[in-house]
Write an enzyme that holds these catalytic residues in place. Structure first.
Site, PDB file in Angstrom:
ATOM      1  N   HIS A 249       0.814  -1.228   0.000  1.00  0.00           N
ATOM      2  CA  HIS A 249       0.000   0.000   0.000  1.00  0.00           C
ATOM      3  C   HIS A 249       0.851   1.284   0.000  1.00  0.00           C
ATOM      4  O   HIS A 249       0.362   2.338   0.379  1.00  0.00           O
ATOM      5  CB  HIS A 249      -0.951   0.058   1.206  1.00  0.00           C
TER       6      HIS A 249
ATOM      7  N   HIS B  92      -3.121  -1.465  -4.644  1.00  0.00           N
ATOM      8  CA  HIS B  92      -4.441  -0.879  -4.360  1.00  0.00           C
ATOM      9  C   HIS B  92      -4.482   0.458  -5.074  1.00  0.00           C
ATOM     10  O   HIS B  92      -3.808   1.402  -4.691  1.00  0.00           O
ATOM     11  CB  HIS B  92      -4.645  -0.694  -2.859  1.00  0.00           C
TER      12      HIS B  92
ATOM     13  N   GLU C  99     -13.273  -9.260  -0.324  1.00  0.00           N
ATOM     14  CA  GLU C  99     -14.034  -7.997  -0.405  1.00  0.00           C
ATOM     15  C   GLU C  99     -14.288  -7.638  -1.863  1.00  0.00           C
ATOM     16  O   GLU C  99     -14.015  -6.538  -2.317  1.00  0.00           O
ATOM     17  CB  GLU C  99     -13.252  -6.859   0.272  1.00  0.00           C
TER      18      GLU C  99
ATOM     19  N   CYS D  43     -11.177   2.143   6.991  1.00  0.00           N
ATOM     20  CA  CYS D  43     -11.228   2.876   5.715  1.00  0.00           C
ATOM     21  C   CYS D  43     -12.581   3.527   5.464  1.00  0.00           C
ATOM     22  O   CYS D  43     -12.653   4.635   4.919  1.00  0.00           O
ATOM     23  CB  CYS D  43     -10.898   1.911   4.582  1.00  0.00           C
TER      24      CYS D  43
HETATM   25  O1  FUB Z   1      -6.697  -1.960   1.615  1.00  0.00           O
HETATM   26  C1  FUB Z   1      -7.115  -0.681   2.014  1.00  0.00           C
HETATM   27  C2  FUB Z   1      -8.580  -0.711   2.339  1.00  0.00           C
HETATM   28  O2  FUB Z   1      -8.789  -1.583   3.430  1.00  0.00           O
HETATM   29  C3  FUB Z   1      -9.486  -1.249   1.257  1.00  0.00           C
HETATM   30  O3  FUB Z   1      -9.937  -0.320   0.341  1.00  0.00           O
HETATM   31  C4  FUB Z   1     -10.606  -1.809   2.042  1.00  0.00           C
HETATM   32  O4  FUB Z   1     -11.379  -2.713   1.316  1.00  0.00           O
HETATM   33  C5  FUB Z   1      -9.907  -2.438   3.217  1.00  0.00           C
HETATM   34  O5  FUB Z   1      -9.465  -3.696   2.890  1.00  0.00           O
HETATM   35 ZN    ZN Z   2     -13.841   0.705   3.521  1.00  0.00          ZN
END
Ligand code: FUB
Ligand code: ZN
Length: 669
Positions: free
Chosen positions: A157, A207, A324, A423
């Protein structure tokens, strides 16, 4: 000297931008649209007075701020769980900046400055900013890898944090004209551009969001490298050779990261739904700015796929909890629906951009569906309790508290003040105050009225100042009025979105349909006279010379609709959902004698609608006589009894304790 150089850079940027290709339609900036309605204004105010302070407080109490302090000191131990926890501060600063733009607040401004000072110290000499490593590089977070960027494709990230930093910095600069956060972001972006690019390092960011953030910095500075790097990241997808394309597992085949194919070849929404929504939004930005039609075709196809096969009836996306992520086509389970709030937010970002690309109302229909239902269900009426996931059905509220909320099996049944992975709350902090920016858009002498929210707005049309005043009681009533006040007589096209729901369309696809079609037609009057109008791309086109005080009245017939799902969604067969205007309803235990899982709404039941100002901050409830199947505890015999039935807007559920909830209800025993 630094300031002069910066001003020159911005000036050059603005001139360069003036000649650039871009979205041909532009949203009217949120700061130019002043709302005074009863639905959104209180939410924006509670965001300002409750949610923003609560978020900053939680960033402090959970150690997120301490992480930055420790990174500034280059010593200590990360004291939160995830390497992306930095972003909660960025997102809260972004939301607070939107708020400051329209509601000056010296104390808040000074507090943000104090955070920016802490953030600046955490930034390394060359621009790198990532507390999970900088605190102690020898003991970086396990997801971060030993070296910078080595795990970016997976879970570090690093670029996700960067993207949220850029988004926050852009909002803060535009709201305050201060460059303290922007300078940090630009320094980081310059590092990112020096590391990644053709003949440099390549990665498909694990991401997405850095792409959208870079575009925002490009718009501010005009520095082409930012746009090029955003495009580079998009084009880096589908190139990693280490996946197993034969695997069904989205982590192993790369689809979890939208990395199994080049974006241009993607035609189905796949993988993690927030990542996907941010990618598709960035693809729209880059397609608009570069004119790359192959990128555009990809998101057109993916949009079609989502809207025809992967969206819940209340506008949520991302059905599956493991990863998710999006499920397969038509995989829309109710009992285990995941529906992350952030995915709904990403869907709003994406649909707004699709509208700006194409000028068709169907994108705003989807945006409105998500916004009024599956997105604001994510926040409680108190402004400080949140759903991370948004359930479609709760059948027994056996509540357990876990790190991520109050759950009953897979389903969250009560909102929480914060989450270990938090988040969604901070994403809401930034989305809510930006809502006025979705109301109008403009393309030369065309003005699009997309959302129906009372308030006034200033715009320049055909070189004249024009004020537009909306008055309505939306979403509870479909009578809309628009007063047009040009400084002097002005000719322009006023395009009013005629929502799909007002034209017998539940969604712009065959995924859901209304069972009962409306006879009434949309009536439009100008200065009291009914007019005939044409519809173009879903908008009623009102083209004339407008004079001060001209009044447009639009009547969108609102009635209770029974919604049915496409037969392929087998678990919704034989069931109906209820909708009125843009609002999707649900039955909650508290209004229905403690249970909703045994309710039947016979096909012949007629509904009455009542606005209850004292209930759940003012909602219209639906009432009818339903049936309930009851089982005698002694004889075990079942009987069906007639009972009063009450439905409330889905977004308002779970504000009165924990219990059963249902959106889809059987029509027969
Ligand atoms: O990975 C960063 C954030 O945390 C994601 O957008 C959410 O789905 C959660 O996993
Ligand atoms: Zn979220």
């Amino acid at each position: 000297m630094k300031t002069i150089a910066f001003i020159l850079m911005i000036a050059v940027g603005l001139i360069a931008n003036a000649q650039q290709r871009d979205y041909s339609i532009k949203a009217v900036d949120f700061s130019k649209v002043k709302l005074n309605d009863h639905f959104w204004s209180p939410r924006i105010e509670i965001n300002r007075t409750v949610t923003i302070p609560a978020s900053f407080e939680r960033c402090e109490s959970t150690g997120r701020v301490t992480n930055f302090v420790m990174a500034g000191n280059r010593s200590g131990k990360l004291c939160t769980k995830y390497p992306f926890d930095d972003t909660d501060i960025y997102k809260t600063i972004e939301g607070a900046s939107f708020s400051l733009a329209v509601h000056p607040d010296a104390k808040l401004l000074a507090y943000i400055d104090s955070l920016i000072t802490i953030i600046a110290k955490a930034q390394e000499e060359d621009g790198y900013l990532y507390t999970a490593r900088t605190i102690n590089p020898a003991a970086a977070h396990p997801w971060s890898g030993k070296e910078r960027w080595e795990k970016e494709r997976e879970l570090s990230h690093e670029l996700y944090n960067a993207g949220h930093l850029y988004e926050a910095a852009a909002a803060h600069y535009l709201a305050t004209k201060k460059t303290n956060l922007l300078n940090i972001a630009l320094k980081n972006a310059d590092l990112v551009c020096s590391v990644f690019g053709p003949a440099k390092r390549s990665v498909a960011p694990g991401h997405e969001i850095v792409e959208m953030g870079l575009v925002k910095l490009y718009r501010i500075t005009g520095k082409k490298e930012y746009l090029n790097t955003a495009k580079f990241f998009i084009e880096a997808r589908g190139k990693y050779a280490g996946y197993n394309s034969a695997s069904d597992d989205s982590w192993k085949n790369g689809s979890y990261w939208q990395d199994d194919k080049p974006v241009k070849l993607q035609d189905e929404a796949e993988g993690h739904a927030v990542r996907a929504g941010y990618l598709y939004s960035a693809v729209a930005d880059v397609a608009a700015l570069t004119g790359d039609d192959s990128l555009l075709h990809a998101i057109d196809k993916i949009w079609e796929n989502v809207v025809t096969k992967k969206m819940y009836v209340q506008g949520s996306v991302g059905a599956k909890g493991d990863g998710e992520r999006y499920g397969k086509n038509y995989e829309l389970p109710n009992a285990s629906a995941y529906n992350e709030t952030c995915a709904a937010i990403a869907n709003v970002y994406w649909n707004e951009r699709m509208f700006l690309l194409h000028g068709e109302s169907k994108y705003i229909d989807v945006l409105e569906k998500t916004l009024y239902n599956g997105l604001i269900s994510g926040i409680g009426l108190d402004g400080k309790s949140f759903f991370y996931t948004n359930a479609m059905q709760v059948e027994s509220a056996v509540t357990k508290q876990t790190a991520n909320g109050f759950t009953d099996g897979n389903v969250e049944v009560a909102r929480s003040g914060w989450f270990e992975c938090s988040c969604c709350p901070t994403n809401l902090v930034r989305l809510i105050p930006s809502i006025p920016g979705y109301v109008y858009a403009q393309k030369e002498e065309k003005v699009y009225a997309n959302l129906f929210i009372s308030g006034s707005s200033q715009m320049i049309i055909a070189k004249n100042n024009v004020e537009i005043i909306q008055q309505n009681n939306y979403p509870w009533n479909g009578d809309l009025s628009f007063t047009i006040n040009p400084a002097k007589q002005t000719k322009f096209n006023f395009l009013v979105r005629i929502p799909g729901w007002a034209q017998n369309e539940a969604i712009p696809s065959d995924l859901y349909q209304f069972k009962n079609t409306a006879e009434k037609k949309v009536v439009i009057k100008i200065n009291g006279q009914s007019i005939s109008y044409t519809i173009e791309n879903g908008y009623a086109v009102l083209n004339r010379q407008w004079n001060k005080g001209d009044k447009i009245e639009v009547n969108l017939p609102m009635e209770v609709k029974r919604v049915i799902a496409n037969k392929v969604v087998s678990e919704d067969n034989g069931k109906v959902a209820l909708q009125m205007g843009p609002i999707i309803y649900c039955a909650e235990w508290v209004d229905n004698n403690g249970r909703t899982s045994n309710i039947i709404i016979p096909a012949a039941a007629n509904f009455t609608t009542i606005f209850q100002p004292e209930l759940l901050n003012g909602i219209t409830v639906l009432k009818t006589n339903g049936l309930k199947v009851e089982t005698d505890a002694v004889t075990n015999k079942t009987e069906t009894v007639t009972v009063p039935f009450v439905a409330i807007p889905y977004y308002a559920w779970a504000n009165r304790g924990k219990g059963e909830m249902a959106i889809w209800m059987k029509e027969k025993k």
